[in-house]
Design a protein around this motif. Sequence first.
Motif, PDB file in Angstrom:
ATOM      1  N   THR A  93       3.957   0.342  10.000  1.00 32.38           N
ATOM      2  CA  THR A  93       3.186  -0.206   8.884  1.00 32.38           C
ATOM      3  C   THR A  93       1.731   0.249   8.970  1.00 32.38           C
ATOM      4  O   THR A  93       1.148   0.732   7.993  1.00 32.38           O
ATOM      5  N   THR A  94       1.140   0.102  10.148  1.00 33.05           N
ATOM      6  CA  THR A  94      -0.248   0.528  10.355  1.00 33.05           C
ATOM      7  C   THR A  94      -0.392   2.032  10.134  1.00 33.05           C
ATOM      8  O   THR A  94      -1.317   2.491   9.455  1.00 33.05           O
ATOM      9  N   ALA A  95       0.530   2.800  10.706  1.00 31.56           N
ATOM     10  CA  ALA A  95       0.455   4.261  10.612  1.00 31.56           C
ATOM     11  C   ALA A  95       0.484   4.736   9.167  1.00 31.56           C
ATOM     12  O   ALA A  95      -0.317   5.588   8.765  1.00 31.56           O
ATOM     13  N   PHE A  96       1.379   4.172   8.368  1.00 34.41           N
ATOM     14  CA  PHE A  96       1.488   4.604   6.976  1.00 34.41           C
ATOM     15  C   PHE A  96       0.244   4.241   6.175  1.00 34.41           C
ATOM     16  O   PHE A  96      -0.186   5.007   5.308  1.00 34.41           O
ATOM     17  N   MET A  97      -0.345   3.090   6.460  1.00 33.22           N
ATOM     18  CA  MET A  97      -1.571   2.710   5.757  1.00 33.22           C
ATOM     19  C   MET A  97      -2.708   3.676   6.099  1.00 33.22           C
ATOM     20  O   MET A  97      -3.485   4.075   5.231  1.00 33.22           O
ATOM     21  N   LEU A  98      -2.793   4.066   7.359  1.00 30.65           N
ATOM     22  CA  LEU A  98      -3.862   4.963   7.791  1.00 30.65           C
ATOM     23  C   LEU A  98      -3.631   6.388   7.305  1.00 30.65           C
ATOM     24  O   LEU A  98      -4.572   7.062   6.867  1.00 30.65           O
ATOM     25  N   LEU A  99      -2.400   6.858   7.376  1.00 30.24           N
ATOM     26  CA  LEU A  99      -2.098   8.220   6.922  1.00 30.24           C
ATOM     27  C   LEU A  99      -2.235   8.339   5.413  1.00 30.24           C
ATOM     28  O   LEU A  99      -2.587   9.403   4.901  1.00 30.24           O
ATOM     29  N   ASN A 100      -1.976   7.255   4.718  1.00 29.26           N
ATOM     30  CA  ASN A 100      -2.185   7.253   3.268  1.00 29.26           C
ATOM     31  C   ASN A 100      -3.666   7.427   2.942  1.00 29.26           C
ATOM     32  O   ASN A 100      -4.035   8.126   1.992  1.00 29.26           O
ATOM     33  N   ILE A 136       0.839  -1.211   0.000  1.00 33.66           N
ATOM     34  CA  ILE A 136       0.000   0.000   0.000  1.00 33.66           C
ATOM     35  C   ILE A 136       0.872   1.259   0.000  1.00 33.66           C
ATOM     36  O   ILE A 136       0.590   2.231  -0.709  1.00 33.66           O
ATOM     37  N   THR A 137       1.962   1.223   0.798  1.00 29.67           N
ATOM     38  CA  THR A 137       2.850   2.392   0.871  1.00 29.67           C
ATOM     39  C   THR A 137       3.539   2.650  -0.468  1.00 29.67           C
ATOM     40  O   THR A 137       3.579   3.793  -0.961  1.00 29.67           O
ATOM     41  N   LEU A 138       4.076   1.590  -1.090  1.00 31.41           N
ATOM     42  CA  LEU A 138       4.788   1.753  -2.358  1.00 31.41           C
ATOM     43  C   LEU A 138       3.840   2.106  -3.500  1.00 31.41           C
ATOM     44  O   LEU A 138       4.218   2.801  -4.438  1.00 31.41           O
ATOM     45  N   ALA A 139       2.599   1.619  -3.400  1.00 27.10           N
ATOM     46  CA  ALA A 139       1.609   1.960  -4.426  1.00 27.10           C
ATOM     47  C   ALA A 139       1.250   3.443  -4.371  1.00 27.10           C
ATOM     48  O   ALA A 139       0.737   4.010  -5.338  1.00 27.10           O
ATOM     49  N   ASN A 140       1.538   4.065  -3.223  1.00 22.81           N
ATOM     50  CA  ASN A 140       1.257   5.497  -3.056  1.00 22.81           C
ATOM     51  C   ASN A 140       2.532   6.237  -2.632  1.00 22.81           C
ATOM     52  O   ASN A 140       2.501   7.134  -1.790  1.00 22.81           O
ATOM     53  N   ALA A 168      -9.567   1.969   5.797  1.00 24.01           N
ATOM     54  CA  ALA A 168      -8.358   2.443   5.123  1.00 24.01           C
ATOM     55  C   ALA A 168      -7.802   1.395   4.169  1.00 24.01           C
ATOM     56  O   ALA A 168      -7.394   1.706   3.045  1.00 24.01           O
ATOM     57  N   ILE A 169      -7.781   0.141   4.612  1.00 26.04           N
ATOM     58  CA  ILE A 169      -7.233  -0.919   3.771  1.00 26.04           C
ATOM     59  C   ILE A 169      -8.199  -1.285   2.653  1.00 26.04           C
ATOM     60  O   ILE A 169      -7.787  -1.567   1.518  1.00 26.04           O
ATOM     61  N   SER A 170      -9.482  -1.239   2.955  1.00 26.74           N
ATOM     62  CA  SER A 170     -10.497  -1.525   1.934  1.00 26.74           C
ATOM     63  C   SER A 170     -10.394  -0.536   0.776  1.00 26.74           C
ATOM     64  O   SER A 170     -10.597  -0.897  -0.390  1.00 26.74           O
ATOM     65  N   ALA A 171     -10.062   0.715   1.079  1.00 25.88           N
ATOM     66  CA  ALA A 171      -9.951   1.739   0.037  1.00 25.88           C
ATOM     67  C   ALA A 171      -8.824   1.451  -0.936  1.00 25.88           C
ATOM     68  O   ALA A 171      -8.847   1.909  -2.077  1.00 25.88           O
ATOM     69  N   GLU A 172      -7.837   0.647  -0.503  1.00 26.21           N
ATOM     70  CA  GLU A 172      -6.685   0.349  -1.347  1.00 26.21           C
ATOM     71  C   GLU A 172      -6.776  -1.008  -2.045  1.00 26.21           C
ATOM     72  O   GLU A 172      -6.419  -1.135  -3.211  1.00 26.21           O
ATOM     73  N   VAL A 173      -7.234  -2.024  -1.327  1.00 24.53           N
ATOM     74  CA  VAL A 173      -7.227  -3.387  -1.902  1.00 24.53           C
ATOM     75  C   VAL A 173      -8.613  -4.032  -1.914  1.00 24.53           C
ATOM     76  O   VAL A 173      -8.728  -5.234  -2.200  1.00 24.53           O
ATOM     77  N   GLY A 174      -9.636  -3.289  -1.568  1.00 23.54           N
ATOM     78  CA  GLY A 174     -10.992  -3.815  -1.630  1.00 23.54           C
ATOM     79  C   GLY A 174     -11.358  -4.714  -0.461  1.00 23.54           C
ATOM     80  O   GLY A 174     -10.692  -4.708   0.581  1.00 23.54           O
ATOM     81  N   GLN A 175     -12.389  -5.496  -0.641  1.00 17.77           N
ATOM     82  CA  GLN A 175     -12.915  -6.367   0.414  1.00 17.77           C
ATOM     83  C   GLN A 175     -11.880  -7.362   0.916  1.00 17.77           C
ATOM     84  O   GLN A 175     -11.888  -7.740   2.083  1.00 17.77           O
TER      85      GLN A 175
END
Length: 485
Positions: A320-327, A235-239, A343-350
Motif C-alpha cells: 500500500t505504501t509503495a504504490f502510493m509513493l511510486l504513484n 489513491i491507487t484506483l484514482a491513478n 506523496a499523500i498530500s499531492a493526492e488528497v491534500g492536507q
Amino acid sequence: MQKQKEGVNTLTIQMVLANVNEFLYSNILLALLIGTGIYFTIRTRFVQFRLLKEGISLLMEKAHTEDGVSSFQALMISTASRVGTGNIAGVATALAAGGAGSIFWMWVTALIGGASAFVESTLAQVYKEQDGEQYRGGPAYYIAKALGKRWLGVVFSLLLIACFIFGFNPLQAYNVSSAVSYYFEDQELVAVVIGLILAIATAAVIFGGVHRIGIISSTVVPIMALLYIILGLYITLANVQKLPAIFGMIMEQAFDLKAIMGGFAGSCVMYGIKRGLFSNEAGMGSAPNAGASADVSHPVKQGLVQTISVFIDTILICTTTAFMLLNYGSDANLTGMPYVQQAISAEVGQAGIHFITISIFLFAFSSLIGNYCYAESNLKFILDTKRSLCIFRILAIVVIFFGAQASFSTIWDLADVLMGFMAIVNIIAILLLGKIAITCLKDYSAQKKQGKDPVFDPERLGIANADCWKAIVKDYKEDASMDDK
C-alpha cells in the motif's frame, strides 16, 4: 571544541555501524534468510500457501481459559510489532535508496519467509512456559530446552532486548517526532514533547501486563491498518492508469543485474531484504515471543496464524505504501516520513498529511508496546524478579523518550545490525530444530484427516522437555470427556 569532538565520535559510530551493517547483509544474511525460507517452504510443502485458509479460520478460536491470550490476540501482538513505522517510513527509505526494485525483494522475503515464520512460532508453542494464567516463550526457550544450550538462549535474549528496546523502539519514537515536525518550526521541542507523550502512554500500558497489551493491540492495529489500506486503494484506483507502468518499473529494476552487481550493498536486493526483514520479521525470532503466549490446543495452530501476520504486514501494508509513493514519483530531497507525507498530500491534500501523522502515531505506539512485550519475555528468561522487571520497565520508557530525539542514520543502522545478529542466532536454531516443527505439522494434519480438533501430546510424538503441555493436554482431555457425557 567539545561539540566538534562529539561530532567526530558520532560520525565514527555511524561509520562502524554502516560497515558492520553492509558486511552482515551482503555476506551472511542474504544467503541465510532466502536459503532458510526456501528450505522450509519445500520441507513443509508450501505450508504458508497450502494451509493459509486453515490459518484464517483459526483466528476465530477463543482462548481455552478466561484470562488466556487467544490466537487472534497473539497475532495482533506480533502484528502490532510488525506493523509500525517500518511499513511507512521503512518502505519510503527503501524506495529512496534502493529504487522501485526493492519492493519486489520485499515481496520475496515475505512469501518465502512465511515458512520460516511458521516453523519458529510452532517451536515457540512447543517449548513455552507457564507464566501465571498465561504463557511465555520464544527462541531463547526452545534454544535452551531443545538444544540444551541455555547460554545461547541468554545470548539471544540479550540481543533481542538490545534490538527492540535500544534499536526498534527509539526508531519508532523518532519517526513519530519526524512526522509531527511537519506542523512546527521548533523541531527540537517537538522531539522532546513527542518523546514525553509516547513514554507516558507506553508506561500506562506496559504496567498493565501482556493481557492488556493484547486487548489494545487487537483493537488499534486492525482499525488503523484497514483505514490505511483503504486510503492506499483510493489513491491507487484514482491513478489506475499508472499501475502497468508501476509494475513494469518494479520488475525492471528488480532484475537490473548491471545496477545490482555494480553496487550490491546499496542495491534494491539489499534494501528490499533489509526493509522486508525489519517490516515482517520472518525468521528473525521476534514474533515467536508473541506466538508462544497464545492459549491453543496444538502448536501448529499458532504457527499457521503467525504466518498470516507476515502477509498482512508486507503484502498488504508495505505494498500500500509503495504504490502510493511510486504513484507520486521520486524526490531526491525527500526520504522517510516527509516523503510519505508529501506523496499523500499531492493526492488528497492536507487531510492526507493529518491522517498519516495519526496513523504513524498509532502504528508506532502499538509497536512500542508489542516490542516491549517481546523484551519482557526475554528478560524473564534471564532474570525473573519483580525488582528487575520494574527497573527494566523504567529503562524502556526512558529510552523511548530519548529515541524521539535521536539521529536518523545512526538509529536505522543500529536497528539493522542488532536485527541481523538476532536473525543469525535464530535461523541457526530453527534449522537445527526444524524437524520438530515438521513432526508437529504431520501430527496436526493426521488428526485433521480423522475429523478431530487437534490436541498436541508431546510424549506420544517423542518430543522431550515440552513440560508445559502435560497440564494442557490433561485439561483438553477432561473437557473432551465432559462433552462426550
